[in-house]
Scaffold this motif. Structure first.
Motif, PDB file in Angstrom:
ATOM      1  N   ALA B 247       0.947  -1.358   0.152  1.00  0.00           N
ATOM      2  CA  ALA B 247      -0.047  -0.041  -0.119  1.00  0.00           C
ATOM      3  C   ALA B 247       0.826   1.457   0.074  1.00  0.00           C
ATOM      4  CB  ALA B 247      -0.958   0.048   1.179  1.00  0.00           C
ATOM      5  N   SER B 248       0.586   2.165  -0.615  1.00  0.00           N
ATOM      6  CA  SER B 248       1.095   3.410  -0.548  1.00  0.00           C
ATOM      7  C   SER B 248       0.495   4.463   0.307  1.00  0.00           C
ATOM      8  CB  SER B 248       1.385   4.117  -2.116  1.00  0.00           C
ATOM      9  OG  SER B 248       0.074   4.128  -2.683  1.00  0.00           O
ATOM     10  N   LYS B 249      -0.682   4.418   0.747  1.00  0.00           N
ATOM     11  CA  LYS B 249      -1.388   5.588   1.593  1.00  0.00           C
ATOM     12  C   LYS B 249      -2.201   4.677   2.526  1.00  0.00           C
ATOM     13  CE  LYS B 249      -3.565   9.002   1.625  1.00  0.00           C
ATOM     14  NZ  LYS B 249      -3.080  10.500   1.603  1.00  0.00           N
ATOM     15  N   GLY B 250      -1.891   5.699   3.623  1.00  0.00           N
ATOM     16  CA  GLY B 250      -2.460   5.297   5.008  1.00  0.00           C
ATOM     17  C   GLY B 250      -3.296   6.019   5.590  1.00  0.00           C
ATOM     18  N   TYR B 251      -4.325   5.524   6.386  1.00  0.00           N
ATOM     19  CA  TYR B 251      -5.289   6.566   7.049  1.00  0.00           C
ATOM     20  C   TYR B 251      -5.470   6.405   8.563  1.00  0.00           C
ATOM     21  CZ  TYR B 251      -7.188   8.447   2.744  1.00  0.00           C
ATOM     22  OH  TYR B 251      -7.110   9.001   1.379  1.00  0.00           O
ATOM     23  N   ALA B 252      -5.217   7.304   9.396  1.00  0.00           N
ATOM     24  CA  ALA B 252      -5.353   6.998  10.799  1.00  0.00           C
ATOM     25  C   ALA B 252      -6.612   7.612  11.174  1.00  0.00           C
ATOM     26  CB  ALA B 252      -4.107   7.773  11.540  1.00  0.00           C
ATOM     27  N   LEU B 277      11.032   9.767   6.341  1.00  0.00           N
ATOM     28  CA  LEU B 277      10.500   8.536   6.698  1.00  0.00           C
ATOM     29  C   LEU B 277       9.029   8.139   6.429  1.00  0.00           C
ATOM     30  CD1 LEU B 277      11.967   9.156  10.268  1.00  0.00           C
ATOM     31  CD2 LEU B 277      12.838   7.338   8.584  1.00  0.00           C
ATOM     32  N   LEU B 278       8.375   9.116   5.637  1.00  0.00           N
ATOM     33  CA  LEU B 278       7.121   9.000   5.012  1.00  0.00           C
ATOM     34  C   LEU B 278       7.329   9.992   3.922  1.00  0.00           C
ATOM     35  CD1 LEU B 278       4.224  10.049   7.835  1.00  0.00           C
ATOM     36  CD2 LEU B 278       4.632   7.575   6.399  1.00  0.00           C
ATOM     37  N   ILE B 291       0.558   9.125   5.294  1.00  0.00           N
ATOM     38  CA  ILE B 291      -0.409   8.707   6.106  1.00  0.00           C
ATOM     39  C   ILE B 291      -1.216  10.355   6.339  1.00  0.00           C
ATOM     40  CG2 ILE B 291      -0.910   8.313   8.396  1.00  0.00           C
ATOM     41  CD1 ILE B 291       1.461   6.669   8.628  1.00  0.00           C
ATOM     42  N   GLU B 292      -2.448   9.819   6.361  1.00  0.00           N
ATOM     43  CA  GLU B 292      -3.394  11.051   6.557  1.00  0.00           C
ATOM     44  C   GLU B 292      -4.294  10.819   7.768  1.00  0.00           C
ATOM     45  OE1 GLU B 292      -6.413  13.149   3.858  1.00  0.00           O
ATOM     46  OE2 GLU B 292      -5.013  12.549   2.491  1.00  0.00           O
ATOM     47  N   VAL B 293      -4.485  11.837   8.581  1.00  0.00           N
ATOM     48  CA  VAL B 293      -5.481  11.778   9.878  1.00  0.00           C
ATOM     49  C   VAL B 293      -6.813  11.913   9.336  1.00  0.00           C
ATOM     50  CG1 VAL B 293      -5.815  12.536  12.041  1.00  0.00           C
ATOM     51  CG2 VAL B 293      -3.437  12.305  11.444  1.00  0.00           C
ATOM     52  N   ARG B 294      -7.983  11.166   9.925  1.00  0.00           N
ATOM     53  CA  ARG B 294      -9.125  11.385   9.706  1.00  0.00           C
ATOM     54  C   ARG B 294      -9.712  11.340  10.974  1.00  0.00           C
ATOM     55  NH1 ARG B 294      -8.271  12.797   5.199  1.00  0.00           N
ATOM     56  NH2 ARG B 294      -9.776  12.137   3.404  1.00  0.00           N
ATOM     57  N   ILE B 295     -10.638  12.338  11.223  1.00  0.00           N
ATOM     58  CA  ILE B 295     -10.953  12.517  12.884  1.00  0.00           C
ATOM     59  C   ILE B 295     -12.496  12.074  12.984  1.00  0.00           C
ATOM     60  CG2 ILE B 295     -11.600  14.171  14.614  1.00  0.00           C
ATOM     61  CD1 ILE B 295      -9.372  15.958  13.429  1.00  0.00           C
ATOM     62  N   GLY B 296     -12.789  11.072  13.732  1.00  0.00           N
ATOM     63  CA  GLY B 296     -14.087  10.508  13.836  1.00  0.00           C
ATOM     64  C   GLY B 296     -14.999  11.589  14.717  1.00  0.00           C
ATOM     65  N   ALA B 297     -16.275  11.339  14.109  1.00  0.00           N
ATOM     66  CA  ALA B 297     -17.367  12.503  14.792  1.00  0.00           C
ATOM     67  C   ALA B 297     -18.056  11.783  15.959  1.00  0.00           C
ATOM     68  CB  ALA B 297     -18.100  12.869  13.553  1.00  0.00           C
TER      69      ALA B 297
END
Lengths: 235, 548
Positions: B247-252, B277-278, B291-297
């Motif tokens: 994979a080349s993309k991550g989501y946290a 390192l990223l 990596i991108e951060v996604r914030i839960g609601a």
């Protein structure tokens, strides 16, 4: 096309791969109860009426979203499944305010028919009697949340067939409601095209035209399925 | 930056550490729990104090992540002596610094657990609270500054990523993880190596790695503490996973109620990108990963993997039936690997020390360690990490110091609203996946709530049912209406108005909801009810109206 063998209710069938268990059952006259399924729009497996036992699976599978595999052994009408279908039906009736005798869809209602099919003579759970709105703001149609069973067929038809996406869902749990746009009165919707497809998609008397009285309601959900079928052929 | 540059930086940092001009290191816990009890003020006051005493060149003050005994906060740790002070009051700081740094002896009355143990341990590592623990996922939590990537680099940070990129093929990485027998720490316990292998085997132009940080169980804070205390560890684990599965993309996906975790993780991403390192061509190799951060609601159901994916896609967070599993068709229809925060935190030690090393810890079926959030009527609550197979008794009475006011232990609730209650006769149960399931509970993500005789088990069941009722997404009928019906029946029994018929209906509904619900939330919602019925049936019967 190559077919694959499956066994449904001890009957061996040769079926096209890629089909769902529900499609196969319907084509072979095996009775399946459904509420959220509407041929032509996406299946979501939400009503849990079409649950079947699949040998080797560690849980019950919804027939509408499970595709057939070679040598799959399926049972659709075991005692357990019948019992669960009855409980599901009871919960549908207990959840909101379903009073057939004063409903515009009386005699044309899929929920009512479901009650007959599972031989529902009484409901063992207390009715919740929630306070629900009736949205009469649209010039032609009415949305009565008291009779809505949250099958979301209107939402999917509006999005997938009409392409308007007027309907959507808000809130969580037992407080979920179908909403028009961002929860504005239906009459003020800027996306609704007043096409009336949701009326035909609705299995109960939740969405109906103002111009009729009880007994005059005509629902043609098959019209929507045919429409999608024809579109597919065109493509 | 390439590999050589990284080595240079690590070398420089290590030399700095070795030729340490500082004689002392003072760690102040700046996890969310200690901050809420005032550790930021302590930090400020401490720095002022050090300055007034002119000790800036001798003492290094480090804000760290969670140290463990959260209800004793704010905490302050003196290294190398390993003296930990608890419940720091700003007025005490001057005295502590004076005694510790000038007089070279600790103030015993203010040490950790001084108010509850006969004699506190001077070296906190000797305290049973720490001694019985084994820290792998939390290894550097409470020792390093989570906001400095250099601190992590000095403690073998990113060495595992370096190792996999230069010395291992994706197949070898997966084999290593498989050998470690690591199982998903989110609750279900699916073998991580097999999950990675499944995603690896699907051919696709794009794959995704998702870190599930939507920790929603009441009383659980393991993921939060890991993300706050050592965000780079999770980030490194994700990058290794990305390399292994292609994979080349991550989501946290981190829940919005964790602002500090989000802040520190985003900072970690920024620092890692800056160091190469990223991003594109990590350490000069052909491997690219970001990596991108996604914030839960705030929806509990978004911890369910398919709902989480829908939420990342910008849709309403509702689950969908599986199969297809995310490994085949996940985010935007692409093969997707979803692991929990704690699972990712275990990856780099496994790579560094080998899968065999990890598999030897714990029990044969459940390898490794597990982080628990210890809470409830227990003396020392907080964050602990123990090898799998540690008994509940050891956790409660050795690590947790026993019950508050020496009350009788009644039950331990594990796994939050998806788990169940373990009664006192099973205190010697080994904490691993299978043993807990056999008692009608689950490991879950690691929430562990200890209850004494004052807890009413019917009310406990009612509370968790209320939680599930409110958090049900409302898509499928059994969960939407079933949880409401069960809640109402439980409320009726709590109000001493229930009858035997109500109890029968409750049991029937519980099994029905468990078997017919669309996703894991509904499927496990009846667990607290079923397990309290199993172990504490008498309490239900006592509440029922008898017709004679």
């Amino acid at each position: 096309m190559n077919t694959i063998p499956v066994i449904i209710n001890d009957k061996k069938l040769d079926v096209d791969p890629g089909k769902t268990i529900l499609e196969v059952c319907r084509e072979n006259d095996i009775e399946m109860l459904t509420m959220c399924h509407l041929k032509g729009v996406m299946d979501i497996g939400a009503c849990r009426l079409c649950l079947v036992e699949v040998e080797g699976a560690n849980k019950l599978m919804s027939a509408c979203t499970t595709r057939v595999n070679a040598n799959m052994i399926v049972r659709t009408a075991t005692d357990k499944i019948k019992r669960y279908q009855r409980i599901t039906t009871e919960l549908f009736f207990a959840e909101r305010n379903h009073v057939c005798s004063v409903c515009v869809a009386n005699g044309k209602c899929e929920l009512q028919q479901l009650g007959y099919k599972v031989e529902l003579d009484h409901i063992r759970y207390p009715h919740l009697f929630p306070q629900c709105e009736v949205d009469t703001s649209h010039p032609w149609y009415v949305m009565d949340h008291n009779r809505c069973i949250m099958c979301t067929r209107c939402v999917r038809v509006c999005t997938e067939v009409e392409g308007a996406h007027n309907w959507d869902v808000m809130n969580r749990g037992h407080q979920v409601r179908i909403i028009s746009d961002f929860n504005t009165p239906w009459g003020e919707s800027i996306t609704c095209t007043s096409c009336g497809k949701c009326l035909h998609a609705c299995p109960t008397g939740a969405i109906w035209p103002k111009a009729i009285v009880q007994g005059q309601l005509e629902k043609k959900p098959e019209m929507l399925s045919e429409l999608m079928e024809k579109r597919k052929m065109k493509l | 930056m390439n590999r050589h540059d990284l080595k240079t930086i690590i070398y420089a940092e290590k030399t700095k550490e070795e030729n340490n001009k500082y004689r002392h290191k003072i760690c102040v816990c700046c996890g969310a729990s200690c901050i809420s009890s005032g550790s930021e003020e302590v930090m400020k006051k401490l720095q002022e104090e050090i300055k007034t005493r002119g000790l800036e060149n001798e003492v290094e003050v480090v804000p760290t992540g969670c140290m463990g005994p959260c209800n004793q906060g704010p905490l302050m740790k003196f290294l190398p002596e390993y003296n930990i002070y608890q419940k720091i009051d700003c007025s005490n700081i001057s005295a502590i610094v004076q005694s510790q740094l000038t007089e070279k002896k600790p103030i015993e009355d203010l040490l950790l657990f001084a108010d509850s143990r006969e004699k506190p341990f001077l070296d906190a590592q000797e305290d049973p609270f720490f001694k019985k623990q084994m820290k792998i996922a939390l290894r550097n939590c409470g020792h390093i500054n989570p906001e400095r990537i250099e601190d992590y680099l000095v403690h073998n940070g990113y060495q595992a990523l370096d190792k996999v990129l230069f010395e291992m093929s994706p197949e070898e990485v997966i084999a290593e993880i498989k050998q470690s027998r690591l199982r998903g720490r989110g609750g279900a316990g699916y073998p991580t190596g097999f999950k990675w292998e499944t995603v690896y085997k699907y051919v696709s132009d794009q794959k995704y790695v998702i870190c599930n940080g939507d920790e929603g169980d009441p009383g659980a804070f393991m993921d939060r503490s890991v993300l706050e205390g050592n965000p780079h560890r999770v980030l490194e684990g994700m990058a290794i996973a990305g390399y292994a599965v292609g994979a080349s993309k991550g989501y946290a996906y981190i829940r919005g109620e964790y602002p500090l975790a989000i802040k520190r993780f985003e900072l970690a991403i920024k620092q890692a990108r800056k160091m190469g390192l990223l991003g594109n061509n990590i350490l000069g190799t052909s491997f690219s990963f970001d990596i991108e951060v996604r914030i839960g609601a705030g929806a509990f159901v978004c911890g369910e993997e398919t709902a989480l994916i829908a939420s990342i896609e910008g849709k309403r967070g509702t689950p969908r039936p599986r199969p297809p599993f995310p490994a085949e068709s996940g985010l935007w229809g692409k093969p997707t690997l979803i692991n929990n925060v704690e699972s990712f935190a275990a990856i780099s030690p496994i790579i560094n020390n080998g899968g065999e090393w990890y598999s030897e810890i714990g029990t044969p079926k459940s390898a490794g360690t597990k982080v628990f959030a210890l809470a409830g009527k227990i003396k020392y609550s907080g964050l602990i990490e123990v090898p799998m197979g540690t008994t509940l008794r050891e956790i409660v009475f050795d690590i947790g110091g026993g019950m508050q006011n020496d009350a009788d232990f009644k039950a331990a609730q594990t796994g939050g609203p998806s788990g169940g209650c373990i009664p006192a006769e099973h205190l010697d149960v080994k904490m691993d996946y299978e043993s807990l399931v056999s008692l009608g509970s689950i490991m879950g993500s690691g929430g562990l709530i200890i209850m004494d005789k004052s807890s009413d088990m019917v009310d406990v069941a009612r509370y968790f049912m209320e939680f599930c009722m409110d958090e049900s997404c409302g898509k499928c009928v059994p969960c939407r209406v079933g949880t409401r019906m069960m809640h109402d029946l439980l409320q009726k029994i709590c109000d001493n108005k229930g009858t035997q018929i109500d109890l029968n209906r409750l049991e029937e509904l519980a099994v029905y909801v468990k078997e017919t619900s669309l996703c894991g939330l509904g499927g496990s919602a009846p667990n607290p009810l079923l397990s309290t019925l199993r172990h504490f049936r008498q309490e239900y019967e006592n509440r029922i109206v008898k017709h004679d």
